[in-house]
Design an enzyme around this catalytic site. Structure first.
Site, short mmCIF file in Angstrom:
data_model
loop_
_atom_site.label_atom_id
_atom_site.label_comp_id
_atom_site.label_asym_id
_atom_site.label_seq_id
_atom_site.Cartn_x
_atom_site.Cartn_y
_atom_site.Cartn_z
N GLU A 159 0.80 -1.24 0.00
CA GLU A 159 0.00 0.00 0.00
C GLU A 159 0.83 1.28 0.00
O GLU A 159 0.55 2.20 0.77
CB GLU A 159 -0.97 -0.02 1.19
CG GLU A 159 -1.90 -1.22 1.15
CD GLU A 159 -2.83 -1.32 2.35
OE1 GLU A 159 -2.84 -0.40 3.19
OE2 GLU A 159 -3.57 -2.33 2.43
N ASN A 201 2.06 -5.10 -3.19
CA ASN A 201 0.65 -5.41 -2.91
C ASN A 201 -0.13 -4.13 -2.62
O ASN A 201 0.36 -3.26 -1.88
CB ASN A 201 0.61 -6.33 -1.67
CG ASN A 201 -0.76 -6.90 -1.37
OD1 ASN A 201 -1.40 -7.48 -2.24
ND2 ASN A 201 -1.21 -6.76 -0.13
N HIS A 237 -10.53 -6.09 -2.23
CA HIS A 237 -11.61 -5.89 -1.25
C HIS A 237 -12.73 -5.21 -2.03
O HIS A 237 -12.68 -4.01 -2.30
CB HIS A 237 -11.13 -4.99 -0.10
CG HIS A 237 -10.03 -5.62 0.70
ND1 HIS A 237 -10.22 -6.76 1.47
CD2 HIS A 237 -8.73 -5.28 0.86
CE1 HIS A 237 -9.08 -7.08 2.07
NE2 HIS A 237 -8.16 -6.21 1.71
N GLU A 264 -6.17 -10.59 -1.14
CA GLU A 264 -6.97 -10.36 0.07
C GLU A 264 -8.46 -10.35 -0.27
O GLU A 264 -9.23 -9.51 0.23
CB GLU A 264 -6.57 -9.02 0.73
CG GLU A 264 -5.11 -8.93 1.07
CD GLU A 264 -4.73 -7.64 1.81
OE1 GLU A 264 -5.62 -6.92 2.29
OE2 GLU A 264 -3.52 -7.36 1.89
N ASP A 266 -12.21 -10.35 -0.66
CA ASP A 266 -13.49 -10.46 0.04
C ASP A 266 -14.46 -9.54 -0.69
O ASP A 266 -14.08 -8.53 -1.24
CB ASP A 266 -13.39 -10.15 1.55
CG ASP A 266 -12.69 -8.86 1.90
OD1 ASP A 266 -12.55 -7.98 1.03
OD2 ASP A 266 -12.29 -8.70 3.08
O1 9MR Z 1 -7.45 -7.87 8.50
C1 9MR Z 1 -6.51 -7.08 9.16
C2 9MR Z 1 -7.10 -6.58 10.48
O2 9MR Z 1 -7.25 -7.66 11.37
C3 9MR Z 1 -6.19 -5.54 11.09
O3 9MR Z 1 -6.82 -4.99 12.24
C4 9MR Z 1 -5.90 -4.46 10.08
C5 9MR Z 1 -5.00 -3.43 10.66
O4 9MR Z 1 -4.70 -2.43 9.79
O5 9MR Z 1 -5.31 -5.04 8.93
C6 9MR Z 1 -6.15 -5.92 8.28
O6 9MR Z 1 -5.55 -6.43 7.10
C7 9MR Z 1 -5.26 -5.47 6.10
C8 9MR Z 1 -4.06 -5.97 5.35
O7 9MR Z 1 -3.00 -6.21 6.23
C9 9MR Z 1 -3.63 -4.99 4.28
N1 9MR Z 1 -4.72 -4.66 3.41
C10 9MR Z 1 -5.96 -4.27 4.04
C11 9MR Z 1 -6.38 -5.32 5.06
C12 9MR Z 1 -7.73 -5.00 5.64
O8 9MR Z 1 -7.69 -3.81 6.37
#
Ligand code: 9MR
Length: 444
Positions: A159, A201, A237, A264, A266
């Site tokens: 990101e 990513n 997402h 990722e 969903d």
């Molecule tokens: O799913 C993850 C969640 O449990 C955490 O609290 C969060 C913290 O920022 O990160 C989420 O995973 C993220 C991933 O690492 C990067 N892309 C976005 C995902 C969803 O927020």
């Protein structure tokens, strides 16, 4: 293990899945896998899930995980705040729990993520300039080195591009250390783990837009200058549908000479099943698409609370979206690019135990040499069968159960890990005669 061996492993597991499918599934088309992982493997791809170490003890969760998926991504456990909570102090316990579970169940591991502006430990948030850059570089090297050979793909950087129309980098403390931070991270990751695929990513990059084009330009630049980048991850997402140019977007990256992965996935909304099918078809249609990871198992595991964006409901039942994905995998015609090799899981090559004796009148010392087979082991269990009349009176370098007849031994904490082909020894003293002791070893 070579890429070809992985390819044939995938083929074997696909064949096994097919055989099971024919026996218990019945009626499905030839070549139709009955689980997401087996179906994807038939097409040379993986099907993964983001998982949490804390849920591995949940039986419903673990049952679905072990049945359906052949790749896992730690949802949070490999992030900077988790792996280096204090500067220079690394903590891999929860990530190791996931890696060990995966590898002992024949699943691959996707590493997420070495550098990200979010989920940084407090100490890193407070650094800047060369102090931060040095800390970033050290983090990449230490974590990628620790997991060398166990990760099929690393999200080296996550990101780093801005939302909106600029197509440029996101402002962050990482970016403020200099624009070259991304390429430096990729070079360090390559040195630390030469066999892992290295991915960039991001999200909101699932169609052709300013953000994905910014990344496209970076990848093209990296390829032209020899910066080691192997793949781009598309988080996906999504709400209701995938962008209509989803496949075209994957393909344009593939045409740059990198692999693509759905990292990722969903999808919320009422047309969820159709959208999942469309994403799966797109991956199957792009031969450089290595695989798909969904971001969680059950709806109740999702970070998108209340949106029910996953393939299993809160009770672990398969949803319509699950069937849509499975059908799209089975209908896929592509052969795909298998995930890169990681060496076999610890212990799969077995171990052997050999006994040498120093006998005297009425007693003996036995030295037991344990040798790991073709893969490393993390622990061992040895059984020695003693001749009648022999009784153990003392021992060293192992834990013991029993003193005569069948005596059990396990490693102590400093001699459980043995690299492939390497050895360690323990010993014991006994009364009686040692000649004829039989010893067997199994990895633990
Ligand atoms: O799913 C993850 C969640 O449990 C955490 O609290 C969060 C913290 O920022 O990160 C989420 O995973 C993220 C991933 O690492 C990067 N892309 C976005 C995902 C969803 O927020």
């Amino acid at each position: 293990m070579s890429r070809r061996q992985i390819r044939s492993l995938l083929a074997v597991s696909a064949a096994a899945a097919l055989a099971v499918g024919l026996v218990i599934g019945g009626g499905s088309a030839a070549n139709a896998g009955t689980t997401l992982g087996a179906s994807a493997a038939e097409k040379g791809r993986y099907f993964g899930a983001a998982i949490s170490a804390g849920k591995l003890g949940d039986n419903t969760y673990a049952t679905i995980l072990n049945r359906e998926f052949n790749s896992v991504t730690p949802e949070n456990e490999m992030k900077w705040d988790a792996t280096e909570p204090q500067q220079g102090n690394f903590s891999f316990g929860n990530a190791d729990r996931i890696v060990n579970h995966a590898r002992s169940h024949g699943m691959l591991v996707r590493g997420h993520t070495l550098l990200w502006h979010s989920q940084q430990p407090g100490w890193a948030q407070n650094l800047s300039g060369s102090a931060l850059r040095n800390a970033m570089n050290n983090h990449v090297t230490q974590v990628a080195t620790y997991y060398r050979g166990k990760i099929h793909t690393w999200d080296v950087v996550n990101e780093a591009f801005a939302d909106g129309g600029s197509g440029g980098r996101r402002d962050s403390n990482l970016q403020r250390t200099g624009n070259d931070w991304i390429e430096v991270a990729f070079r360090l990751a390559r040195s630390a783990d030469p066999n892992a695929k290295l991915c960039y990513n991001d999200y909101n990059t699932d169609g052709i837009n300013a953000k994905s084009t910014g990344i496209y330009n970076m990848v093209r630049d990296f390829k032209s200058r020899g910066v080691p980048i192997d793949c781009v991850g598309f988080q996906s997402h999504l709400t209701n549908s995938a962008p209509s140019d989803y496949q075209a977007n994957l393909q344009r990256f593939a045409d740059l000479g990198v692999d693509v992965q759905i990292t990722e996935l969903d999808i919320s909304g009422s047309s969820q099943a159709n959208a999942y099918a469309a994403v799966t078809r797109a991956c199957m249609a792009v031969s450089r698409c290595n695989g798909i990871t969904v971001w969680g198992i059950r709806d109740s595991d999702s970070w998108r609370t209340g949106q029910n964006p996953l393939l299993f409901d809160g009770s672990g039942n398969k949803k319509a979206a699950y069937d849509a994905v499975l059908n799209a995998l089975n209908a896929g015609t592509g052969t795909g690019t298998p995930p890169p090799s990681t060496p076999p899981p610890s212990g799969s090559g077995g171990c052997t135990a050999a006994v040498s004796l120093n006998q005297w009148n009425g007693g003996f010392v036995a030295t037991v040499r344990i040798t790991a087979g073709s893969s490393s082991i993390n622990g061992w269990r040895v059984t020695t069968t003693l001749p009648s009349g022999a009784t153990v009176t003392g021992s060293w370098n192992a834990n013991r159960t029993g003193t005569s007849g069948s005596v059990g031994w396990t490693n102590v904490d400093y001699n459980g890990a043995i690299a492939a082909g390497q050895s360690t020894e323990f010993g014991f003293q006994a009364t009686g005669t040692g000649s004829g002791i039989v010893a067997g070893c199994t990895p633990a």
